[in-house]
Design a protein around this motif. Structure first.
Motif, PDB file in Angstrom:
ATOM      1  N   HIS A   1       7.217  -6.338   3.091  1.00 26.67           N
ATOM      2  CA  HIS A   1       6.936  -5.277   4.060  1.00 26.67           C
ATOM      3  C   HIS A   1       8.126  -5.095   4.985  1.00 26.67           C
ATOM      4  O   HIS A   1       8.806  -6.061   5.312  1.00 26.67           O
TER       5      HIS A   1
ATOM      6  N   HIS B   1       0.838  -1.202   0.000  1.00 27.21           N
ATOM      7  CA  HIS B   1       0.000   0.000   0.000  1.00 27.21           C
ATOM      8  C   HIS B   1       0.869   1.246   0.000  1.00 27.21           C
ATOM      9  O   HIS B   1       2.060   1.182   0.326  1.00 27.21           O
TER      10      HIS B   1
ATOM     11  N   ASP C   1       6.785   1.704   5.562  1.00 26.85           N
ATOM     12  CA  ASP C   1       5.591   0.888   5.784  1.00 26.85           C
ATOM     13  C   ASP C   1       4.628   1.075   4.610  1.00 26.85           C
ATOM     14  O   ASP C   1       3.930   2.086   4.536  1.00 26.85           O
ATOM     15  N   GLY C   2       4.598   0.100   3.713  1.00 30.99           N
ATOM     16  CA  GLY C   2       3.746   0.174   2.529  1.00 30.99           C
ATOM     17  C   GLY C   2       4.557   0.415   1.270  1.00 30.99           C
ATOM     18  O   GLY C   2       4.743  -0.493   0.455  1.00 30.99           O
TER      19      GLY C   2
ATOM     20  N   HIS D   1      -2.128  -6.694   7.806  1.00 29.48           N
ATOM     21  CA  HIS D   1      -1.697  -6.406   6.436  1.00 29.48           C
ATOM     22  C   HIS D   1      -2.771  -6.868   5.461  1.00 29.48           C
ATOM     23  O   HIS D   1      -3.535  -7.783   5.763  1.00 29.48           O
TER      24      HIS D   1
ATOM     25  N   GLU E   1      -4.935   1.182   3.484  1.00 30.45           N
ATOM     26  CA  GLU E   1      -4.550   0.045   4.324  1.00 30.45           C
ATOM     27  C   GLU E   1      -4.531   0.439   5.792  1.00 30.45           C
ATOM     28  O   GLU E   1      -4.909  -0.332   6.655  1.00 30.45           O
ATOM     29  N   GLU E   2      -4.065   1.651   6.080  1.00 33.79           N
ATOM     30  CA  GLU E   2      -3.846   2.023   7.473  1.00 33.79           C
ATOM     31  C   GLU E   2      -5.118   2.448   8.202  1.00 33.79           C
ATOM     32  O   GLU E   2      -5.187   2.396   9.418  1.00 33.79           O
TER      33      GLU E   2
HETATM   34 ZN   LIG Z   1       1.854  -1.566   6.043  1.00 30.94          ZN
END
Ligand SMILES: [Zn+2]
Length: 387
Positions: free
Chosen positions: A181, A70, A81-82, A334, A115-116
């Motif tokens: 990730h 993401h 992150d993503g 995830h 996603e978050e």
């Molecule tokens: Zn993530």
């Protein structure tokens, strides 16, 4: 690729990222994804739920091997992150082409939307809608801090909120999903390995606690006359920590909304979000029930994800291809977990995080480890695309 997106949505003051779903930064990231797909001659598709898919080969005949992650972030989140999973996906595809690989199956690069859950409170909205575990009516009605609903935000972004929902056509295209990730802990530091594979995702969820009282003047309302919801909230935060220690699980109040939010007023409403997760579902459930009981707040469950055990054959095959990479569980949710729970064979590759810090501007991965991640992903894709 990293240099092209590094600055997008970055807070110059803190170095943290603000990449809410459907924000201007998110729009630029999606445009970057489109250009990367175009540059490689991939067929770009956006599904009914706003997820992006860039295909090398046509997945309508035979389901493909998909990798990605993401591009949105938590508020004041880190760079990795993503985006590390999306950038690595394109880089791995380039590596395969440089090797002269001719995949026997279609290969897809995916970017999942929201996603978050930083903006609307529910994580993995794109993959949950895709797999049908999030009710589209509920999704459309989710509101952000401005009071705008997801339906309104989608309409303004030129999307059709009426199209949200389970998407069997898109699901049929995904034969296998592989998400790279950054690790969000120090498991790989302990294992002294640059990459590893995921064994399981802990069960986890979010609950909203509304503590109601009476807003009033901070200077003229006697202590005895106050109905101050900040007090039961404060007690609940302390109780959450104690209960989590007792049960060996994790419990966090990380988001609070106070109304009217004046320094000189007793609040009338404190809304707080509990994030709870752990290795055992019954322990997490019991903790939430205990807190809900003792808090006096109105409690509503906003999301729940049961334990996800990744496909063992796929995990072992992957670990073998990666030269015996260690397998580790994670407490973080995830999209790969959502797909796995929906029956799509899924796996994850983690890249070492030297401090374990994540969801923070201090999140980091060494460039050499990121390159090891790309090489691992390319090897895994080549193996999965062979037949
Ligand atoms: Zn993530």
């Amino acid at each position: 690729m990293w240099g092209a997106i590094e600055h997008l949505g970055r807070d110059g003051r803190t170095g943290g990222y603000l990449r809410d779903a459907w924000s201007p930064a998110d729009r630029e990231l999606r445009e970057w994804f489109r250009q990367e797909a175009e540059r490689r001659g991939l067929d770009l598709r956006e599904d009914r739920n706003g997820n992006l898919w860039a295909w090398w080969g046509d997945p309508s005949g035979r389901p493909g091997v998909v990798t990605g992650s993401h591009l949105d972030s938590v508020r004041q989140g880190g760079a990795f992150d993503g985006p590390l999973g999306v950038v690595s996906a394109f880089a791995a595809l380039d590596a395969l082409r440089a090797r002269g690989a001719e995949p026997a199956r279609p290969l897809g690069v995916a970017c999942f939307t929201d996603e978050e859950g930083a903006r609307f409170g529910v994580p993995c909205v794109g993959s949950r809608l895709l797999t049908g575990v999030l009710d589209p009516d509920r999704a459309r009605g989710l509101t952000d801090d401005e009071g705008d609903s997801l339906a309104e935000v989608l309409s303004r972004a030129g999307r059709d909120p009426g199209a949200l929902g389970r998407d069997d056509e898109t699901l049929r295209h995904i034969g296998v999903f592989l998400e790279l990730h950054v690790e969000q802990g120090r498991g790989l530091v302990d294992a002294d390995a640059p990459v590893g594979v995921a064994s399981a995702i802990w069960p986890h969820g979010r609950w909203r606690f509304d503590f109601r009282g009476q807003a009033n003047h901070a200077g003229t309302t006697r202590l005895d006359d106050r109905d101050d919801p900040m007090l039961p909230f404060a007690r609940t935060v302390l109780r959450a920590r104690e209960a989590a220690e007792r049960a060996g699980v994790l419990a966090t109040f990380g988001k609070v909304r106070v109304s009217p939010n004046n320094a000189n007023a007793v609040p009338g409403l404190v809304s707080a979000w509990l994030d709870a997760r752990g290795g055992r579902e019954d322990a997490v459930r019991a903790l939430v029930a205990e807190l809900a009981d003792s808090s006096g707040a109105e409690v509503s469950a906003e999301s729940w994800t049961p334990v996800v055990d990744f496909d063992a054959d796929l995990r072992d095959r992957l670990a073998a291809v990666l030269g015996g990479a260690p397998a580790l569980p994670t407490g973080a949710g995830h999209d790969a977990g959502i797909l796995a729970a929906a029956g799509v064979p899924s796996a994850m590759v983690f890249v070492r995080n030297p401090t374990g810090i994540s969801h923070s501007p201090d999140e980091h991965a060494e460039t050499s480890d990121c390159h090891a991640g790309v090489a691992a992903l390319a090897d895994a894709l080549e193996d999965l695309c062979r037949s």
